[in-house]
Design a protein around this motif. Structure first.
Motif, PDB file in Angstrom:
ATOM      1  N   GLN A  21       0.809  -1.213   0.000  1.00 13.39           N
ATOM      2  CA  GLN A  21       0.000   0.000   0.000  1.00 13.39           C
ATOM      3  C   GLN A  21       0.848   1.271   0.000  1.00 13.39           C
ATOM      4  OE1 GLN A  21      -2.609  -2.253   3.028  1.00 13.39           O
ATOM      5  NE2 GLN A  21      -3.904  -0.542   2.419  1.00 13.39           N
ATOM      6  N   HIS A 145       1.512  -9.450   4.326  1.00 10.74           N
ATOM      7  CA  HIS A 145       0.344  -8.566   4.439  1.00 10.74           C
ATOM      8  C   HIS A 145      -0.315  -8.478   3.065  1.00 10.74           C
ATOM      9  CE1 HIS A 145      -1.566  -4.953   6.639  1.00 10.74           C
ATOM     10  NE2 HIS A 145      -2.224  -5.101   5.514  1.00 10.74           N
ATOM     11  N   ASN A 190      -1.090 -11.229   8.060  1.00 10.06           N
ATOM     12  CA  ASN A 190      -2.074 -10.198   8.389  1.00 10.06           C
ATOM     13  C   ASN A 190      -3.481 -10.779   8.319  1.00 10.06           C
ATOM     14  OD1 ASN A 190      -2.678  -7.294   8.816  1.00 10.06           O
ATOM     15  ND2 ASN A 190      -3.782  -7.529   6.884  1.00 10.06           N
ATOM     16  N   GLU A 191      -4.298 -10.495   9.317  1.00 12.00           N
ATOM     17  CA  GLU A 191      -5.719 -10.848   9.320  1.00 12.00           C
ATOM     18  C   GLU A 191      -5.967 -12.280   8.818  1.00 12.00           C
ATOM     19  OE1 GLU A 191      -7.581  -6.410   9.313  1.00 12.00           O
ATOM     20  OE2 GLU A 191      -7.662  -7.448   7.409  1.00 12.00           O
ATOM     21  N   TYR A 325     -11.588  -1.146  13.650  1.00 13.21           N
ATOM     22  CA  TYR A 325     -12.006   0.122  13.041  1.00 13.21           C
ATOM     23  C   TYR A 325     -13.418   0.529  13.405  1.00 13.21           C
ATOM     24  CZ  TYR A 325      -7.950  -0.394  10.035  1.00 13.21           C
ATOM     25  OH  TYR A 325      -6.666  -0.523   9.572  1.00 13.21           O
ATOM     26  N   ASN A 343     -15.286  -3.088   7.614  1.00 13.76           N
ATOM     27  CA  ASN A 343     -14.005  -3.574   7.116  1.00 13.76           C
ATOM     28  C   ASN A 343     -14.177  -4.950   6.459  1.00 13.76           C
ATOM     29  OD1 ASN A 343     -11.368  -3.972   6.546  1.00 13.76           O
ATOM     30  ND2 ASN A 343     -10.672  -4.158   8.664  1.00 13.76           N
ATOM     31  N   GLU A 386      -3.689  -2.047  14.178  1.00 16.46           N
ATOM     32  CA  GLU A 386      -4.390  -1.202  13.205  1.00 16.46           C
ATOM     33  C   GLU A 386      -5.619  -0.605  13.871  1.00 16.46           C
ATOM     34  OE1 GLU A 386      -5.445  -2.718   9.368  1.00 16.46           O
ATOM     35  OE2 GLU A 386      -3.646  -3.961   9.239  1.00 16.46           O
ATOM     36  N   TRP A 434      -3.311   2.900  12.041  1.00 16.36           N
ATOM     37  CA  TRP A 434      -3.214   2.421  10.662  1.00 16.36           C
ATOM     38  C   TRP A 434      -3.030   3.586   9.684  1.00 16.36           C
ATOM     39  CZ3 TRP A 434      -1.572  -1.165   7.820  1.00 16.36           C
ATOM     40  CH2 TRP A 434      -1.803  -1.125   6.435  1.00 16.36           C
ATOM     41  N   SER A 441      -5.812   2.630  -0.216  1.00 17.02           N
ATOM     42  CA  SER A 441      -6.746   1.814   0.560  1.00 17.02           C
ATOM     43  C   SER A 441      -6.732   0.371   0.045  1.00 17.02           C
ATOM     44  CB  SER A 441      -8.150   2.394   0.432  1.00 17.02           C
ATOM     45  OG  SER A 441      -9.120   1.410   0.676  1.00 17.02           O
ATOM     46  N   GLU A 442      -6.815  -0.565   0.988  1.00 18.81           N
ATOM     47  CA  GLU A 442      -6.808  -1.973   0.599  1.00 18.81           C
ATOM     48  C   GLU A 442      -8.111  -2.332  -0.123  1.00 18.81           C
ATOM     49  OE1 GLU A 442      -4.722  -4.274   0.306  1.00 18.81           O
ATOM     50  OE2 GLU A 442      -6.112  -5.906  -0.058  1.00 18.81           O
ATOM     51  N   SER A 443      -9.242  -1.953   0.462  1.00 18.19           N
ATOM     52  CA  SER A 443     -10.498  -2.420  -0.113  1.00 18.19           C
ATOM     53  C   SER A 443     -10.957  -1.587  -1.302  1.00 18.19           C
ATOM     54  CB  SER A 443     -11.600  -2.463   0.944  1.00 18.19           C
ATOM     55  OG  SER A 443     -11.846  -1.173   1.438  1.00 18.19           O
ATOM     56  N   LYS A 449      -9.287   7.901   0.266  1.00 11.05           N
ATOM     57  CA  LYS A 449      -9.666   7.405   1.596  1.00 11.05           C
ATOM     58  C   LYS A 449      -8.407   7.495   2.452  1.00 11.05           C
ATOM     59  CE  LYS A 449     -12.046   3.701   3.999  1.00 11.05           C
ATOM     60  NZ  LYS A 449     -12.398   2.283   4.071  1.00 11.05           N
ATOM     61  N   TYR A 451      -6.019   7.940   5.730  1.00 11.59           N
ATOM     62  CA  TYR A 451      -5.909   7.605   7.153  1.00 11.59           C
ATOM     63  C   TYR A 451      -4.821   8.428   7.854  1.00 11.59           C
ATOM     64  CZ  TYR A 451      -8.799   3.393   6.620  1.00 11.59           C
ATOM     65  OH  TYR A 451      -9.846   2.529   6.404  1.00 11.59           O
TER      66      TYR A 451
HETATM   67  C1  BG6 Z   1      -7.152  -3.773   7.321  1.00 15.33           C
HETATM   68  C2  BG6 Z   1      -6.012  -4.164   6.405  1.00 15.33           C
HETATM   69  O1  BG6 Z   1      -8.090  -4.746   7.350  1.00 15.33           O
HETATM   70  O2  BG6 Z   1      -7.861  -2.634   6.983  1.00 15.33           O
HETATM   71  C3  BG6 Z   1      -5.318  -2.978   5.759  1.00 15.33           C
HETATM   72  O3  BG6 Z   1      -5.065  -4.922   7.108  1.00 15.33           O
HETATM   73  C4  BG6 Z   1      -6.356  -1.992   5.273  1.00 15.33           C
HETATM   74  O4  BG6 Z   1      -4.473  -3.439   4.739  1.00 15.33           O
HETATM   75  C5  BG6 Z   1      -7.156  -1.520   6.470  1.00 15.33           C
HETATM   76  O5  BG6 Z   1      -5.829  -0.910   4.577  1.00 15.33           O
HETATM   77  C6  BG6 Z   1      -8.161  -0.432   6.171  1.00 15.33           C
HETATM   78  O6  BG6 Z   1      -9.014  -0.833   5.152  1.00 15.33           O
HETATM   79  P1  BG6 Z   1      -9.228   0.003   3.834  1.00 15.33           P
HETATM   80  O7  BG6 Z   1     -10.013  -0.872   2.980  1.00 15.33           O
HETATM   81  O8  BG6 Z   1      -9.928   1.234   4.241  1.00 15.33           O
HETATM   82  O9  BG6 Z   1      -7.863   0.292   3.297  1.00 15.33           O
END
Ligand code: BG6
Length: 494
Positions: A21, A145, A190-191, A325, A343, A386, A434, A441-443, A449, A451
Motif C-alpha cells: 500500500q 500482508h 495479516n488478518e 475500526y 471492514n 491497526e 493504521w 486503501s486496501e479495499s 480514503k 488515514y
Molecule cells: C485492514 C487491512 O483490514 O484494513 C489494511 O489490514 C487496510 O491493509 C485496512 O488498509 C483499512 O481498510 P481500507 O479498505 O480502508 O484500506
C-alpha cells in the motif's frame, strides 16, 4: 476531579503500513510481480465495495497486458520505496516508539522458486530497519500482508498447494536471518481470518481456477496451509532468536446483537466464533471443534498431514494483535433492516453510532469491549496494530490539512484503551495507528480514503507531487505520545 488516562511505561505508540500500500516501485529493485500489482482501480461506490474483491483470470490477463498508464494503484503506492528516509524521519518527529511495516516477499525472492534471494530487496529493508533504529523506533514486522507473489496464482493454485508452505518458509528463514538482529516483534500473516472474505489477496486463490471442487474446499485447505506455515515460522523464529516475540494478527470485527431476541444473540455469537476460531488455532495450537464440525457439515474435507497437529502445537504465538475500526450489528433475519458497510463485511446498521464517509460505524467503546473479550478468551498480551479513520481531507489555501475528525477518533479510542488497561485489567503492549501516512486503501484502492497523520499529495489516478505534509493530527499525536497517552492532560493544555 478530572479523569487522567494512564498507560504503562514503555507502552509502544506508533503507526502501521503495509508494503503493497505504500512502496510503489513495483518493477524496481528486482521485485517480482504480485497479485496486488494486478488489482485495477474500480470506482464502485461505498455500498458495492465487495465488488472490489471479485477477481478472475480475465482480470489477471488484462493486468498483464495493461499499458503503463493504466490505473493499478498498488503499482505506485505512495512511492515510499524512494521516500522511506523522509517518511521515517517524520514518524520519528511524532515520537514513534514502534513502526509496523510489512516485507514484500516478492522483493526478497523475485520468483518464490529462486534458490538465492534478491540482494537488492534485502538491502532495501536493511536500510529501512536501520533508519528506524537510528531514531530509536522498534520495528514490528509482518511477513505477509496481503501481497502474494503472482507466481503462486499462475504456477501453483495459491495457498491451496501445499508446496507453497516450503516456499514461504524459505522466505521466512531469509527474513529472520537477514533482519532478525534489528527486529524484536514479528507477525506472520495479516488478518488470518480473511481468507473467506477475500481469497485472492489472502491466499492467491482465483475462483475460476478451481472448476474441480467447491471453491470453499480450496479456501479451507489454503487456510490450513497458512496455519501450518505460520506455526512453522513462529517455531523457527523462536529457535533462532529466543528473545523475539511473534504474534498472530486478526480482524477484530465486532457485532452487537441487533435486539435482545435470543435468535439475534445466537446469530451474533456464531458470527464472532467464526472469526475467533482461526486465532484459536494459533493461540491454542489446535483446531476448534466448531471449525471441524463446520467443515464436516458442509461436506468438505481438509487434507492434513500426520505431523500437522504437532506443528500447530509447537508454533503457538506470544501475543495476539488485531485491527479494529468499527462495529455493526447482527440479526438472525436482516430483511427490511438498514445495512452498513465495514471492514470487508456488511452488518446491520447500529442506530446509536455515527458513520464515516465510507459507512464504517465509529465505536470507541467497542474497542474497550473488544480488548476485554480478546483478553478473556486468549489470556495473551494484546497489541492493537491497526486502528484509524479513513476520511476525505481537504487542503486549505495556505496548504494545511485540518482534520479534527481524525483527532477526535484517536482521542476517544485512546481513552477506551486506557480504561481497558486500568479498569478491566487488560494487558496491552502497544498501539499502531493504521496508515500513519496516507496510503492506497486496501479495499477501495483509493488514495482519497486517507488515514494518515501525514498527507501525501497524490490522487486516485496517480496525479500529484507525492509531497508529504503533516496534518493537524500529526501534531496532536506527537503531543499524545509525549504525554504517554494522557489525552486529558493534552485537553487541559488546550
Ligand atoms: C485492514 C487491512 O483490514 O484494513 C489494511 O489490514 C487496510 O491493509 C485496512 O488498509 C483499512 O481498510 P481500507 O479498505 O480502508 O484500506
Amino acid at each position: 476531579m478530572d479523569q487522567h488516562y494512564k498507560f504503562p511505561e514503555g507502552f509502544l505508540w506508533g503507526g502501521a503500513t503495509a508494503a503493497n500500500q505504500i512502496e510503489g516501485a513495483w518493477n524496481e529493485g528486482g521485485k517480482g510481480m504480485t497479485i496486488e500489482d494486478c488489482l485495477p482501480y474500480r470506482d464502485v461506490g461505498v455500498a458495492d465495495f465487495t465488488k472490489q474483491f471479485h477477481f478472475t483470470t480475465n482480470d489477471l490477463e488484462e493486468a498483464l497486458a495493461a499499458e503503463p498508464e493504466a490505473n493499478y494503484p498498488k503499482r505506485r503506492g505512495i512511492q515510499h520505496y524512494h521516500h522511506y528516509q523522509e517518511d521515517i524521519r517524520l514518524f520519528a518527529e511524532m515520537g514513534f516508539k514502534v513502526y509496523r511495516l510489512s516485507i514484500a516477499w516478492s522483493r526478497i525472492f523475485t520468483d518464490p522458486r529462486d534458490e538465492q534471494p534478491n540482494e537488492e530487496g534485502i538491502a532495501f529493508y536493511v536500510n529501512v530497519l536501520k533508519e528506524c533504529k537510528k531514531y530509536g523506533i522498534e520495528p514490528l514486522v509482518t511477513l505477509s500482508h496481503y501481497d502474494p507473489p503472482l507466481v503462486l496464482a499462475t504456477d501453483y493454485r495459491g495457498w491451496y498447494s501445499r508446496e507453497v508452505i516450503d516456499l514461504f518458509m524459505k522466505y521466512a528463514r531469509v527474513c529472520f536471518e537477514r533482519f532478525g538482529s534489528y527486529v524484536k516483534y514479528w507477525l506472520t500473516f495479516n488478518e488470518v481470518d480473511a481468507m473467506l472474505r477475500h481469497p485472492v489477496t489472502s491466499g492467491a486463490l482465483i475462483e475460476d481456477r478451481f472448476p474441480d471442487m467447491p471453491f470453499e474446499q480450496a479456501i479451507y485447505q489454503a487456510m490450513h496451509h497458512q496455519m501450518v506455515a505460520s506455526a512453522l515460522a513462529v517455531k523457527l523464529c523462536h529457535n533462532m532468536y529466543p528473545d523475539a516475540l511473534v504474534g498472530c494478527m486478526m480482524t477484530k470485527l465486532c457485532f452487537y446483537p441487533y435486539t435482545c431476541k435470543p435468535e439475534d444473540n445466537l446469530a451474533t455469537q456464531q458470527r464472532m466464533r467464526s472469526i475467533y476460531r482461526y486465532v484459536d488455532i494459533q493461540v491454542f495450537g489446535e483446531y476448534s471443534l466448531h471449525l471441524l464440525k463446520e467443515i464436516e457439515n458442509k461436506g468438505l474435507t481438509v487434507q492434513m498431514q500426520s505431523e500437522d497437529g504437532c506443528i500447530l502445537k509447537e508454533g503457538t504465538v506470544d501475543f495476539v494483535s488485531f485491527s479494529y475500526y468499527m462495529t455493526s450489528c447482527m440479526a438472525a433475519k436482516t430483511e427490511g433492516l438498514d445495512m452498513a458497510p465495514g471492514n470487508t463485511v456488511n452488518g446491520v446498521k447500529n442506530p446509536y453510532l455515527e458513520s464515516s464517509e465510507w459507512g464504517w460505524q465509529t465505536d470507541p467503546i467497542g474497542l474497550r469491549y473488544s480488548l476485554v473479550e480478546l483478553y478473556d478468551r486468549f489470556r495473551k498480551p494484546l497489541f492493537i496494530v491497526e486502528n484509524g479513520l479513513g476520511a476525505k481531507d481537504i487542503m486549505t489555501e495556505d496548504g494545511k490539512i485540518h482534520d479534527p475528525y481524525r483527532i477526535e477518533y484517536l482521542r476517544e479510542h485512546v481513552k477506551n484503551m486506557s480504561l481497558a488497561i486500568n479498569e478491566d485489567g487488560v494487558d496491552l503492549m502497544g498501539y499502531t495507528w493504521w496508515g500513519c501516512i496516507d496510503l492506497v486503501s486496501e479495499s477501495t484502492r483509493q488514495m482519497s480514503k486517507r488515514y494518515g497523520f501525514i498527507y501525501v499529495d497524490v490522487d486516485d489516478y496517480g496525479n500529484g507531487t507525492y509531497k508529504r505534509i503533516p496534518k493537524d493530527s500529526f501534531y496532536y499525536y506527537k503531543k499524545l505520545i509525549a504525554a504517554n497517552g494522557d489525552v486529558s492532560a493534552i485537553d487541559m493544555e488546550g
